[in-house]
Design a protein around this motif. Structure first.
Motif, PDB file in Angstrom:
ATOM      1  N   UNK A  18     -15.340  25.331  16.366  1.00 15.49           N
ATOM      2  CA  UNK A  18     -14.128  26.127  16.610  1.00 15.49           C
ATOM      3  C   UNK A  18     -13.509  25.772  17.964  1.00 15.49           C
ATOM      4  N   UNK A  19     -14.350  25.564  18.977  1.00 16.34           N
ATOM      5  CA  UNK A  19     -13.834  25.174  20.300  1.00 16.34           C
ATOM      6  C   UNK A  19     -13.107  23.830  20.214  1.00 16.34           C
ATOM      7  N   UNK A  20     -13.727  22.883  19.517  1.00 20.09           N
ATOM      8  CA  UNK A  20     -13.110  21.567  19.355  1.00 20.09           C
ATOM      9  C   UNK A  20     -11.808  21.685  18.560  1.00 20.09           C
ATOM     10  N   UNK A  21     -11.829  22.494  17.516  1.00 20.05           N
ATOM     11  CA  UNK A  21     -10.639  22.735  16.685  1.00 20.05           C
ATOM     12  C   UNK A  21      -9.506  23.295  17.545  1.00 20.05           C
ATOM     13  N   UNK A  22      -9.803  24.267  18.366  1.00 18.64           N
ATOM     14  CA  UNK A  22      -8.773  24.922  19.179  1.00 18.64           C
ATOM     15  C   UNK A  22      -8.314  24.086  20.366  1.00 18.64           C
ATOM     16  N   UNK A  23      -9.112  23.100  20.775  1.00 14.92           N
ATOM     17  CA  UNK A  23      -8.762  22.321  21.964  1.00 14.92           C
ATOM     18  C   UNK A  23      -7.485  21.495  21.792  1.00 14.92           C
ATOM     19  N   UNK A  24      -7.116  21.127  20.571  1.00 15.94           N
ATOM     20  CA  UNK A  24      -5.924  20.289  20.363  1.00 15.94           C
ATOM     21  C   UNK A  24      -4.864  20.968  19.492  1.00 15.94           C
ATOM     22  N   UNK A  25      -5.126  22.173  19.057  1.00 21.30           N
ATOM     23  CA  UNK A  25      -4.239  22.854  18.103  1.00 21.30           C
ATOM     24  C   UNK A  25      -2.826  23.057  18.662  1.00 21.30           C
ATOM     25  N   UNK A  48      -5.795  21.061   7.762  1.00 15.65           N
ATOM     26  CA  UNK A  48      -6.170  20.004   6.818  1.00 15.65           C
ATOM     27  C   UNK A  48      -6.538  18.715   7.550  1.00 15.65           C
ATOM     28  N   UNK A  49      -5.810  18.408   8.616  1.00 17.12           N
ATOM     29  CA  UNK A  49      -6.104  17.200   9.396  1.00 17.12           C
ATOM     30  C   UNK A  49      -7.477  17.311  10.059  1.00 17.12           C
ATOM     31  N   UNK A  50      -7.795  18.486  10.578  1.00 15.29           N
ATOM     32  CA  UNK A  50      -9.094  18.688  11.214  1.00 15.29           C
ATOM     33  C   UNK A  50     -10.229  18.585  10.189  1.00 15.29           C
ATOM     34  N   UNK A  51     -10.002  19.147   9.023  1.00 14.71           N
ATOM     35  CA  UNK A  51     -11.005  19.040   7.946  1.00 14.71           C
ATOM     36  C   UNK A  51     -11.221  17.577   7.576  1.00 14.71           C
ATOM     37  N   UNK A  52     -10.129  16.819   7.464  1.00 13.21           N
ATOM     38  CA  UNK A  52     -10.238  15.386   7.153  1.00 13.21           C
ATOM     39  C   UNK A  52     -10.994  14.650   8.258  1.00 13.21           C
ATOM     40  N   UNK A  53     -10.705  15.002   9.508  1.00 14.03           N
ATOM     41  CA  UNK A  53     -11.403  14.400  10.643  1.00 14.03           C
ATOM     42  C   UNK A  53     -12.906  14.677  10.556  1.00 14.03           C
ATOM     43  N   UNK A  69     -10.383  11.076  20.057  1.00 16.73           N
ATOM     44  CA  UNK A  69     -10.402  12.047  18.967  1.00 16.73           C
ATOM     45  C   UNK A  69      -9.002  12.630  18.762  1.00 16.73           C
ATOM     46  N   UNK A  70      -8.324  12.943  19.846  1.00 18.42           N
ATOM     47  CA  UNK A  70      -6.987  13.546  19.779  1.00 18.42           C
ATOM     48  C   UNK A  70      -6.005  12.598  19.082  1.00 18.42           C
ATOM     49  N   UNK A  71      -6.009  11.344  19.455  1.00 20.43           N
ATOM     50  CA  UNK A  71      -5.104  10.369  18.852  1.00 20.43           C
ATOM     51  C   UNK A  71      -5.399  10.201  17.367  1.00 20.43           C
ATOM     52  N   UNK A  72      -6.663  10.119  17.022  1.00 24.46           N
ATOM     53  CA  UNK A  72      -7.054   9.960  15.623  1.00 24.46           C
ATOM     54  C   UNK A  72      -6.635  11.187  14.819  1.00 24.46           C
ATOM     55  N   UNK A  73      -6.886  12.372  15.364  1.00 22.80           N
ATOM     56  CA  UNK A  73      -6.513  13.619  14.703  1.00 22.80           C
ATOM     57  C   UNK A  73      -5.002  13.705  14.523  1.00 22.80           C
ATOM     58  N   UNK A  74      -4.243  13.369  15.555  1.00 23.52           N
ATOM     59  CA  UNK A  74      -2.786  13.408  15.469  1.00 23.52           C
ATOM     60  C   UNK A  74      -2.270  12.383  14.468  1.00 23.52           C
TER      61      UNK A  74
END
Length: 181
Positions: A18-25, A48-53, A69-74
């Motif tokens: 959850x912390x990682x999820x919220x860090x880039x939301x 959905x992008x976070x789930x895919x990641x 991680x941020x670039x890949x997620x974006x």
């Protein structure tokens, strides 16, 4: 990709995830605003992008990724945004003056600016800056923003796809020649 982030995605407790999820939301939601989607759509896309990641991490697909991680997620999120826009048959206007430091996640990973670039990345960055503005715009639209030839025609003053393909080819050839010289 940062090894500790991959471990968090694979082995962590829900609180750490959850912390990682919220860090880039919030950054992603601000990034997505320019595409004209609703807040709710952008929240769904981020989830959905976070789930895919996370699935990519669990399947070992992140082991060879060089971006943050941020670039890949974006990147995942950007393609999901494009999919939603296609479904809704919306188009986005390309507005080059809006590309500020916060909007260039897909173009330049801001973390790469602080990390040491590989020799090839350094060459590419150096010679890309020496290209003319038209070529920089063309290559950015196609390779970094992921727009199709038809999208580029729709968002620029090029007349048709063959002109865009020619221009892209010339720009790429020029860049390659500059690097080889």
């Amino acid at each position: 990709m940062e090894e500790n982030h991959i471990k968090t995605l694979i082995h962590s407790h829900p609180i750490e995830i959850a912390k990682l999820y919220n860090s880039h939301r919030n950054s992603f939601l601000n990034f997505g605003k320019k595409y004209g989607l609703s807040y709710d759509d952008l929240c769904d896309i981020y989830q959905e992008a976070f789930i895919a990641l996370r699935k990519h991490a669990l399947n070992g697909k992140l082991d060879t990724v060089n971006s943050s991680l941020k670039t890949y997620l974006f990147g995942i999120g950007k393609f999901m945004i494009f999919d939603v826009l296609k479904e809704k048959k919306k188009t986005t206007e390309y507005e080059p003056y809006k590309l500020g430091i916060h909007d260039t996640i897909a173009i330049v990973d801001t973390e790469i600016l602080t990390e040491e670039l590989s020799y090839e990345q350094g060459l590419l960055q150096t010679y890309f800056k020496k290209l003319g503005k038209k070529c920089q715009e063309m290559l950015t639209l196609f390779y970094s923003r992921g727009l199709s030839i038809d999208d580029i025609v729709a968002h620029t003053d090029y007349t048709d796809g063959s002109v865009v393909r020619s221009q892209k080819s010339r720009c790429l050839k020029t860049l390659k020649e500059m690097i080889k010289a």
